[in-house]
Design a protein around this motif. Structure first.
Motif, PDB file in Angstrom:
ATOM      1  N   ASP A 453      51.852  42.246  53.723  1.00 23.44           N
ATOM      2  CA  ASP A 453      51.918  42.514  55.154  1.00 23.44           C
ATOM      3  C   ASP A 453      50.482  42.661  55.677  1.00 23.44           C
ATOM      4  O   ASP A 453      49.896  43.738  55.644  1.00 23.44           O
ATOM      5  N   GLU A 454      49.939  41.550  56.156  1.00 25.75           N
ATOM      6  CA  GLU A 454      48.539  41.563  56.590  1.00 25.75           C
ATOM      7  C   GLU A 454      48.361  42.241  57.938  1.00 25.75           C
ATOM      8  O   GLU A 454      47.298  42.781  58.235  1.00 25.75           O
ATOM      9  N   VAL A 455      49.419  42.201  58.736  1.00 28.60           N
ATOM     10  CA  VAL A 455      49.339  42.843  60.056  1.00 28.60           C
ATOM     11  C   VAL A 455      49.174  44.351  59.884  1.00 28.60           C
ATOM     12  O   VAL A 455      48.317  44.976  60.509  1.00 28.60           O
ATOM     13  N   GLN A 456      49.979  44.909  58.986  1.00 29.58           N
ATOM     14  CA  GLN A 456      49.860  46.350  58.730  1.00 29.58           C
ATOM     15  C   GLN A 456      48.475  46.691  58.179  1.00 29.58           C
ATOM     16  O   GLN A 456      47.875  47.694  58.553  1.00 29.58           O
ATOM     17  N   ALA A 457      47.969  45.825  57.302  1.00 28.49           N
ATOM     18  CA  ALA A 457      46.656  46.074  56.705  1.00 28.49           C
ATOM     19  C   ALA A 457      45.573  46.155  57.776  1.00 28.49           C
ATOM     20  O   ALA A 457      44.656  46.967  57.688  1.00 28.49           O
TER      21      ALA A 457
ATOM     22  N   PRO B 288      29.857  43.603  58.334  1.00 28.52           N
ATOM     23  CA  PRO B 288      29.987  42.181  58.058  1.00 28.52           C
ATOM     24  C   PRO B 288      30.665  41.943  56.699  1.00 28.52           C
ATOM     25  O   PRO B 288      30.746  42.854  55.878  1.00 28.52           O
ATOM     26  N   GLY B 289      31.116  40.721  56.503  1.00 28.52           N
ATOM     27  CA  GLY B 289      31.584  40.314  55.169  1.00 28.52           C
ATOM     28  C   GLY B 289      33.013  40.705  54.871  1.00 28.52           C
ATOM     29  O   GLY B 289      33.757  41.197  55.714  1.00 28.52           O
ATOM     30  N   ARG B 290      33.379  40.435  53.629  1.00 30.48           N
ATOM     31  CA  ARG B 290      34.753  40.712  53.203  1.00 30.48           C
ATOM     32  C   ARG B 290      34.999  42.206  53.088  1.00 30.48           C
ATOM     33  O   ARG B 290      34.111  42.951  52.645  1.00 30.48           O
ATOM     34  N   ILE B 291      36.219  42.610  53.426  1.00 32.92           N
ATOM     35  CA  ILE B 291      36.659  43.984  53.190  1.00 32.92           C
ATOM     36  C   ILE B 291      38.089  43.894  52.661  1.00 32.92           C
ATOM     37  O   ILE B 291      38.902  43.138  53.206  1.00 32.92           O
ATOM     38  N   VAL B 292      38.379  44.616  51.602  1.00 30.33           N
ATOM     39  CA  VAL B 292      39.733  44.595  51.042  1.00 30.33           C
ATOM     40  C   VAL B 292      40.505  45.814  51.530  1.00 30.33           C
ATOM     41  O   VAL B 292      39.964  46.930  51.547  1.00 30.33           O
ATOM     42  N   GLY B 293      41.735  45.595  51.959  1.00 34.45           N
ATOM     43  CA  GLY B 293      42.583  46.684  52.435  1.00 34.45           C
ATOM     44  C   GLY B 293      43.870  46.768  51.640  1.00 34.45           C
ATOM     45  O   GLY B 293      44.314  45.783  51.045  1.00 34.45           O
ATOM     46  N   GLU B 294      44.446  47.969  51.652  1.00 30.57           N
ATOM     47  CA  GLU B 294      45.725  48.179  50.970  1.00 30.57           C
ATOM     48  C   GLU B 294      46.855  47.964  51.971  1.00 30.57           C
ATOM     49  O   GLU B 294      46.756  48.348  53.136  1.00 30.57           O
ATOM     50  N   THR B 295      47.931  47.361  51.497  1.00 30.03           N
ATOM     51  CA  THR B 295      49.116  47.202  52.320  1.00 30.03           C
ATOM     52  C   THR B 295      50.324  47.163  51.375  1.00 30.03           C
ATOM     53  O   THR B 295      50.209  47.617  50.230  1.00 30.03           O
ATOM     54  N   VAL B 296      51.447  46.670  51.863  1.00 33.17           N
ATOM     55  CA  VAL B 296      52.600  46.473  50.980  1.00 33.17           C
ATOM     56  C   VAL B 296      53.050  45.022  51.083  1.00 33.17           C
ATOM     57  O   VAL B 296      52.760  44.353  52.071  1.00 33.17           O
ATOM     58  N   ASP B 297      53.735  44.539  50.072  1.00 32.00           N
ATOM     59  CA  ASP B 297      54.262  43.180  50.155  1.00 32.00           C
ATOM     60  C   ASP B 297      55.675  43.224  50.747  1.00 32.00           C
ATOM     61  O   ASP B 297      56.168  44.286  51.130  1.00 32.00           O
ATOM     62  N   ALA B 298      56.303  42.056  50.836  1.00 24.70           N
ATOM     63  CA  ALA B 298      57.608  41.952  51.484  1.00 24.70           C
ATOM     64  C   ALA B 298      58.669  42.819  50.802  1.00 24.70           C
ATOM     65  O   ALA B 298      59.685  43.159  51.422  1.00 24.70           O
ATOM     66  N   ASN B 299      58.436  43.193  49.561  1.00 25.29           N
ATOM     67  CA  ASN B 299      59.386  44.061  48.856  1.00 25.29           C
ATOM     68  C   ASN B 299      58.960  45.520  48.853  1.00 25.29           C
ATOM     69  O   ASN B 299      59.517  46.338  48.116  1.00 25.29           O
ATOM     70  N   GLY B 300      57.942  45.832  49.628  1.00 23.41           N
ATOM     71  CA  GLY B 300      57.499  47.227  49.723  1.00 23.41           C
ATOM     72  C   GLY B 300      56.576  47.664  48.606  1.00 23.41           C
ATOM     73  O   GLY B 300      56.235  48.839  48.490  1.00 23.41           O
ATOM     74  N   LYS B 301      56.141  46.716  47.770  1.00 16.48           N
ATOM     75  CA  LYS B 301      55.260  47.039  46.646  1.00 16.48           C
ATOM     76  C   LYS B 301      53.806  47.104  47.126  1.00 16.48           C
ATOM     77  O   LYS B 301      53.395  46.306  47.971  1.00 16.48           O
ATOM     78  N   ARG B 302      53.040  48.053  46.576  1.00 19.93           N
ATOM     79  CA  ARG B 302      51.632  48.157  46.963  1.00 19.93           C
ATOM     80  C   ARG B 302      50.892  46.852  46.674  1.00 19.93           C
ATOM     81  O   ARG B 302      51.089  46.247  45.619  1.00 19.93           O
ATOM     82  N   ALA B 303      50.049  46.443  47.615  1.00 18.60           N
ATOM     83  CA  ALA B 303      49.336  45.169  47.468  1.00 18.60           C
ATOM     84  C   ALA B 303      47.990  45.271  48.167  1.00 18.60           C
ATOM     85  O   ALA B 303      47.782  46.127  49.021  1.00 18.60           O
ATOM     86  N   TYR B 304      47.082  44.389  47.771  1.00 17.19           N
ATOM     87  CA  TYR B 304      45.739  44.367  48.362  1.00 17.19           C
ATOM     88  C   TYR B 304      45.462  42.996  48.973  1.00 17.19           C
ATOM     89  O   TYR B 304      45.887  41.977  48.429  1.00 17.19           O
ATOM     90  N   VAL B 305      44.781  43.016  50.118  1.00 20.52           N
ATOM     91  CA  VAL B 305      44.480  41.765  50.825  1.00 20.52           C
ATOM     92  C   VAL B 305      43.060  41.813  51.392  1.00 20.52           C
ATOM     93  O   VAL B 305      42.501  42.894  51.587  1.00 20.52           O
ATOM     94  N   LEU B 306      42.509  40.637  51.680  1.00 19.30           N
ATOM     95  CA  LEU B 306      41.284  40.583  52.490  1.00 19.30           C
ATOM     96  C   LEU B 306      41.714  40.991  53.889  1.00 19.30           C
ATOM     97  O   LEU B 306      42.650  40.427  54.437  1.00 19.30           O
ATOM     98  N   SER B 307      41.029  41.981  54.452  1.00 20.36           N
ATOM     99  CA  SER B 307      41.527  42.557  55.694  1.00 20.36           C
ATOM    100  C   SER B 307      40.494  42.497  56.806  1.00 20.36           C
ATOM    101  O   SER B 307      39.333  42.162  56.572  1.00 20.36           O
ATOM    102  N   LEU B 308      40.927  42.863  57.998  1.00 21.66           N
ATOM    103  CA  LEU B 308      40.059  42.910  59.190  1.00 21.66           C
ATOM    104  C   LEU B 308      39.291  41.599  59.356  1.00 21.66           C
ATOM    105  O   LEU B 308      38.124  41.598  59.716  1.00 21.66           O
ATOM    106  N   GLN B 309      39.973  40.481  59.102  1.00 20.82           N
ATOM    107  CA  GLN B 309      39.260  39.201  59.097  1.00 20.82           C
ATOM    108  C   GLN B 309      38.881  38.738  60.494  1.00 20.82           C
ATOM    109  O   GLN B 309      38.105  37.793  60.639  1.00 20.82           O
ATOM    110  N   ALA B 310      39.425  39.398  61.520  1.00 17.00           N
ATOM    111  CA  ALA B 310      39.084  39.000  62.890  1.00 17.00           C
ATOM    112  C   ALA B 310      37.590  39.151  63.170  1.00 17.00           C
ATOM    113  O   ALA B 310      37.073  38.616  64.137  1.00 17.00           O
ATOM    114  N   ARG B 311      36.864  39.882  62.286  1.00 13.93           N
ATOM    115  CA  ARG B 311      35.422  40.030  62.463  1.00 13.93           C
ATOM    116  C   ARG B 311      34.661  38.792  62.012  1.00 13.93           C
ATOM    117  O   ARG B 311      33.505  38.608  62.351  1.00 13.93           O
TER     118      ARG B 311
END
Lengths: 469, 437
Positions: A453-457, B288-311
Motif C-alpha cells: 500500500d504505497e498510498v498509506q506509506a 533528496p534521494g531515496r527514502i524507504v517507508g514501512e507500510t502493509v501489503d494487500a494482505n495486511g503483512k508488514r512491507a517496505y517500499v520506496l516512499s515519498l517519491q513525489a519529491r
C-alpha cells in the motif's frame, strides 16, 4: 521478516577490539551525548543469519533474468570483485604520497585511455559517483564554457527531448538552466523542425541519449549536433544507452562535446541494490580545462563534485571488465546486446505490441495501451505477474511518450534459451490477460509480499523503527 | 579474448535468421556510414581471467600498503570486522538494482529501513534518506534543502574539509546562489564573524563537528546564533564520534550530514564512500534521494517500499530539487551491518579508543622540542601540530612503513584510530624524535 532491532537481546554483542592500551581520554560533559544510540545487540551468528535471510528476499542479476530497460543489468563478473578487493587497492589512503600510489594511478590512467577510445573523447574525470552525478558534472562543464566566453548571461536554456530520463531536466535545473522540452517525432527520434524552432542565442546546450529511450538510433544525429553547434550551444551525451553502440560508433564522432557513462551499467560493475556506481565524464579538448579537481589533493579552485578522486574501487572493476573483453569483446558485447533485444522482441511479437515495430537497438518498448483497453490488464499488472515467474519486471511507464510502456533490455549476457523462456512467459501472460484478468490485477501471488500500500506509506510516513512501537 | 556472452556462433546465426537478418551489420543500418568505426577500437586484445588477475594484481603491487596509518583528513582507517567485509559481497545484494519492485526486493528495502533507523539514532534526528554519494555532496544537498526565494545565501565554516567547501561551492554556483566562507579563529569557526554574516538572506549554515582540524566547535552557541537569525543549521558530523559525542539534534541542528566511510568501508583510494543525511520531521519532504517507508501489503503483512517519491526527479523532472537516483546503497548496507556488529557499546569503544590514541600520540609528540599543538581547543581523533621540518618527518615515517599525518602548509594534521597500537604510536614518535634530534 523481523527487523534486526526486534532480534536484539540486551547484553549480546561481538568481540572485535582488544582493550585500550593507552590512557583513556574522555569527552567533557558539555560535548557528550546524553544517551547512547539504540543499536542492535547481537551475537555474530545471529547477524550472519539475519543478513542471509534478507539476501533470500532479493533478486539480483546474478540470481536471474533482469530485463530492466535502461539499466543494462548484465552479468557482474566475479573476477572484477576479486580485483577490487585486493589490499593493494582497498588499504590505500586517498591522500597518500604520490610515489606510494603508482598502482592507483596506473588503474586510472589505463581505464581512462580505454574509455576515451570507446567514447571518442579527449579527456575525462572519474569524480562523479553515478550517472546523474555525471550529468551534473557534464552540464557544469557547459556552464563553465559559456562563462569563459562571457556568454553565460544570455545562454540560459538547455534543450531536453520529452522522451528523456527525468534526471536530464532535473540536472539542467540544478545547473541553473531553464529547461526547454522538445517533442519527439512519431518514430521517437528528435523532431528536427521542433529542434530548429527552439534553437537560438539563448541555447546553452542539448542533452541527448542515442540510441534514445525507445531503443532507436537517431540517424539524424550529425545534423542535430551540427545545428546545436551552429546556434552556439554544446551537445551532451547521456551514456545510459552506450551498451548498444560501444565499439560500433562513438559519441565523439556523433558530434557530442561531453559524455557521461555509467560504469555500473555498460561496464558490468554491480549496482549494489542502488549504488555505488561511477559516472565517468569524458569531454573534448576544449572543455578539459574545466574538469573537476579536488581542493585538498590538487590545491586548485576548480569545479569539484565530491571529495577526492571518485569511486576508485568501482573503476578497478570496470577496468578488469574492459581488459577481459578487449578490442573484439567490447564490440561483441554491443552486437549481442542488440541481437538479444531484437530476438526477444521478435519472439514476443504477435502478442504484446512493440511501440515501434522495427529493428531496435539494445532495448525495446512494448505499448500495452491497446491490450489494457481490451482486457483491463495494465502494464503494471503484467509486471507484477512476471514476478511470480521469477523474472524481474521490465522498466514500467517509461519513457513517458509511450502509454502503458514496458521497456525491455535483456543485455548480451542472456543465452538464447533464457530469451526463449522469457518470451514464452510473456506469451502466456498475454493470453492470461484475456482468460483471467482479475488474477493478474491481484498479482503477484507467490512473492515475498503482495502489492504494498504505497498510498498509506506516503500519507503516514513510517521511515524508521522506534523502540516504543 | 574474454567474453561473457553465452550464445555460440551457431545460436547467434539462428537468432539473426529468426529476425530475418543475415549479419550483425544489418542491426546497425540506422548508423550513418561515415560514422561507423572502421577497423574497430584501438584497444589491446581481450584477456583470460588469469591474465587479468596477473595484470591488475601487478598494478596493486605498485602501491605501498602502510602498516600504520596516522592520516585522516576525511578518510579514516578503522578496524573492519571480518563479517562486515564478507556479507556485502553476497551476490544477491551486490548485483541487484534499485529496489523498484518491492515484491521482490524486501531484503534490500528492509536493510535500508534499518540503516535509516540507525542513522536517526546516531544523530538524534527523525528521518534519514537512503544515502547520497559522500559527505561532501551530502553537505551540498543539505544546503539546497535550506534555500527558498527569500533566503538564498549559504554560509560554510572555513574549518570544514576543503573538498566539502569546494563541492558546496560548485553546487551553489550551479544554482547561481551565493556561498560565503566563515573565517576561522584558533582552529575553530569564528563565531563573532559568523554573527555579522548572518543577514536575513542567509538560508543555511554548515559547520563540521569535529572540524577539519579535529577540534570540537561550540556547536550549541553556533546553533543559537543561526536560529536567532532565522536560518537553518546543518552539522556535518563524524559518525564514529557520534558514538560518544553530543548529537547534532542536541546541539540544535535541523539537518545532520556526513561522511560515513568510517562505518565499515575501506579507504579504497577515496571511494566508494557514503554520504548520510538525516533531519528533523520539518525537513522530511525536502530530503533528496531515496527514502524507504514501512507500510502493509494487500494482505495486511508488514512491507517496505520506496516512499515519498513525489519529491524525486522521475516525477518532478525539472522541478525536482536534486537529480540523485543511484546512491551508495551497498555502502549504506555495510554501515548498517557495521553498526549491528559494533552495537552502541562497541561504537563508543571505537570512538573512545580512537580519541585516546590520538591524545596519547599528541602528548608524546609534544614532548619533542619544537613540536606543539597548533590550536588550544578540545579535539577528537585528529589534531594539528606545529613541527619543524614537516616534509622530512613525513618522509622518514614513510621509509619506516608509517603513513604520517597530512602536511598542511608546514604543519601536520595527525589522526589516530583504535586500529593503531601503543607500540606503533611509540615507534612513530621515536622516528619523529630522531629526525628532529
Amino acid at each position: 521478516m523481523e527487523l534486526i532491532f526486534e532480534k536484539s537481546v540486551s547484553g549480546r554483542g561481538c568481540s572485535i577490539l582488544p582493550a585500550c592500551d593507552v590512557e583513556t581520554a574522555s569527552l567533557p560533559a558539555n560535548l557528550s551525548r546524553e544517551e547512547p544510540p539504540v543499536l542492535p545487540e547481537m551475537a555474530e551468528v545471529d547477524i550472519s543469519r539475519h543478513y542471509t535471510e534478507l539476501c533470500g528476499n532479493v533478486h539480483g542479476v546474478n540470481s536471474g533474468f533482469y530485463p530492466l530497460g535502461s539499466c543494462t543489468m548484465k552479468y557482474n563478473p566475479r573476477i572484477d570483485e576479486e580485483m577490487a578487493a585486493l589490499p593493494g587497492f582497498t588499504c590505500i589512503h586517498p591522500l597518500a604520497p604520490t610515489d606510494s600510489v603508482k598502482g592507483c594511478k596506473a588503474v586510472f590512467d589505463t581505464a581512462k585511455k580505454y574509455l576515451l577510445e570507446i567514447f571518442g573523447m579527449d579527456d575525462c574525470t572519474f569524480q562523479p559517483a553515478a550517472g546523474a552525478h555525471g550529468e551534473f558534472t557534464g552540464v557544469m562543464l557547459i556552464k563553465k564554457y559559456h562563462e569563459s566566453r562571457g556568454d553565460a548571461d544570455r545562454r540560459t536554456k538547455i534543450i531536453v527531448p520529452d522522451s528523456a530520463h527525468g534526471t536530464n531536466p532535473a540536472t539542467a535545473s540544478m545547473c541553473g538552466y531553464t529547461v526547454v522540452n522538445v517533442p519527439s517525432a512519431s518514430d521517437g527520434c528528435v523532431d528536427l523542425e521542433a529542434l530548429k524552432e527552439v534553437l537560438g542565442e539563448d541555447t546553452a546546450g542539448l542533452m541527448l541519449t542515442n540510441p534514445n529511450t525507445v531503443g532507436i538510433f537517431d540517424k539524424n544525429i550529425l545534423e542535430i549536433t551540427r545545428r546545436v553547434h551552429e546556434a552556439g550551444g554544446l551537445c551532451y551525451y547521456d551514456g545510459a544507452n552506450l551498451n548498444a553502440i560501444m565499439g560500433i560508433v562513438r559519441p565523439g564522432d556523433m558530434g557530442f562535446d561531453c559524455i557521461h557513462s555509467n560504469l555500473h551499467k555498460t561496464f558490468a560493475t554491480p549496482h549494489g541494490g542502488g549504488g555505488p556506481g561511477a559516472g565517468v565524464v569524458g569531454c573534448k579538448d576544449f572543455l578539459a580545462k574545466f574538469l573537476p579537481k579536488s581542493a585538498l589533493m590538487d590545491g586548485e579552485d576548480a569545479l569539484q563534485v565530491r571529495s577526492f578522486s571518485g569511486n576508485f574501487l568501482v573503476v578497478v572493476k570496470a577496468l578488469a571488465y574492459i581488459m577481459t573483453l578487449g578490442k573484439e569483446g567490447v564490440t561483441e558485447a554491443a552486437q549481442n546486446a542488440v541481437l538479444n533485444a531484437n530476438y526477444l522482441m521478435s519472439r514476443i511479437k504477435g502478442t504484446f505490441k512493440p511501440a515501434f515495430d522495427r529493428i531496435c537497438m539494445h532495448e525495446f518498448v512494448l505499448d500495452l495501451s491497446g491490450y489494457k483497453e481490451e482486457t483491463g490488464v495494465s502494464a503494471l499488472d503484467v509486471a507484477k505477474t512476471l514476478i511470480d515467474y521469477g523474472m524481474h519486471p521490465p522498466t514500467m511507464y517509461f519513457p513517458l511518450i509511450v502509454h502503458e510502456a514496458l521497456m525491455l533490455e535483456p543485455t548480451e549476457t542472456e543465452s538464447k534459451e533464457n530469451l526463449d523462456k522469457a518470451a514464452e512467459v510473456f506469451r502466456k501472460l498475454y493470453k492470461l490477460g484475456f482468460d483471467d484478468p482479475e488474477y493478474m490485477k491481484a498479482a503477484p501471488h507467490h512473492a515475498q509480499i503482495a502489492r504494498p500500500d504505497e498510498v498509506q506509506a506516503a500519507r503516514n510516513p513510517v521511515l524508521r523503527w522506534s523502540k516504543n512501537d | 579474448m574474454g567474453s561473457y556472452v553465452p550464445s555460440t556462433d551457431k545460436e547467434r546465426q539462428q537468432m539473426l535468421n529468426a529476425i530475418g537478418l543475415d549479419s550483425f551489420s544489418e542491426l546497425y543500418k540506422d548508423v550513418p556510414g561515415e560514422m561507423y568505426l572502421k577497423g574497430g577500437l584501438n584497444l589491446p586484445a581481450g584477456m583470460s581471467e588469469l591474465e587479468v588477475r596477473r595484470n591488475i594484481s601487478a598494478m596493486a603491487d605498485k602501491n605501498t600498503v602502510f602498516e600504520t596509518i596516522l592520516r585522516g583528513a576525511g578518510a579514516y582507517d578503522h578496524v573492519i570486522p571480518s563479517i562486515v567485509s564478507y556479507i556485502p559481497a553476497k551476490e544477491e545484494f551486490l548485483t541487484a538494482y534499485t529496489p523498484y519492485q518491492a515484491e521482490m526486493s524486501q531484503g534490500i528495502l528492509q536493510s535500508i529501513f534499518e540503516y535509516q533507523t540507525m542513522m536517526c539514532e546516531l544523530t538524534g534526528m527523525d528521518v534519514s534518506n537512503a544515502s547520497v554519494y559522500d559527505g561532501a555532496t551530502a553537505a551540498a544537498e543539505a544546503a539546497a534543502m535550506c534555500r527558498d526565494r527569500k533566503r538564498t545565501v549559504t554560509l560554510i565554516s572555513g574549518a570544514s574539509h576543503p573538498d566539502t567547501i569546494q563541492t558546496v561551492k560548485t553546487y551553489c554556483y550551479g544554482k547561481n546562489s551565493e556561498l560565503k566562507v566563515v573565517p576561522v579563529k584558533d582552529g575553530k569557526t569564528d563565531i563573532d564573524a559568523l554573527k555579522k554574516m548572518l543577514t536575513d538572506d542567509v538560508a543555511g549554515v554548515y559547520i563540521q563537528q569535529p572540524n577539519f582540524f579535529g577540534i570540537f566547535e561550540n556547536a550549541d552557541e553556533i546553533g543559537e546564533a543561526v536560529h536567532t537569525a532565522g536560518a537553518a543549521y546543518i552539522m556535518g558530523c563524524n559518525p564514529i564520534a557520534l558514538g560518544i559525542m553530543k548529537t547534532p539534534r542536541e546541539s540544535g541542528a535541523d539537518i545532520a550530514v556526513g561522511e560515513a566511510q568510517p562505518l565499515g568501508m575501506p579507504l579504497g583510494f577515496g571511494g566508494p564512500y557514503l554520504g548520510y543525511m538525516t533531519s528533523t520531521d520539518k525537513y522530511m519532504r525536502k530530503l533528496p534521494g531515496r527514502i524507504v517507508g514501512e507500510t502493509v501489503d494487500a494482505n495486511g503483512k508488514r512491507a517496505y517500499v520506496l516512499s515519498l517519491q513525489a519529491r524525486e526527479q522521475h516525477i518532478r523532472r525539472e522541478k525536482a530539487s536534486s537529480n540523485i537516483c543511484s546512491n551508495e546503497a551497498l555502502c549504506a548496507f555495510t554501515a548498517g551491518l557495521y553498526l549491528s556488529v559494533m552495537g552502541a557499546k562497541g561504537l563508543a569503544d571505537v570512538a573512545t579508543q580512537s580519541m585516546s590514541k590520538a591524545h596519547y600520540l599528541a602528548s608524546k609528540l609534544c614532548e619533542i622540542p619544537g613540536v606543539s599543538l597548533k590550536y588550544s581547543g578540545e579535539f577528537f581523533h585528529e589534531f594539528v601540530t606545529v613541527i619543524p621540518k614537516a616534509g622530512k618527518v613525513l618522509s622518514a615515517l614513510q621509509s619506516n612503513g608509517i603513513l604520517g599525518g597530512l602536511n598542511i602548509d608546514g604543519d601536520i594534521l595527525w589522526c589516530a584510530t583504535e586500529k593503531v597500537s601503543k607500540a606503533e604510536l611509540d615507534k612513530a614518535v621515536s622516528v619523529v624524535k630522531e629526525v628532529l634530534a
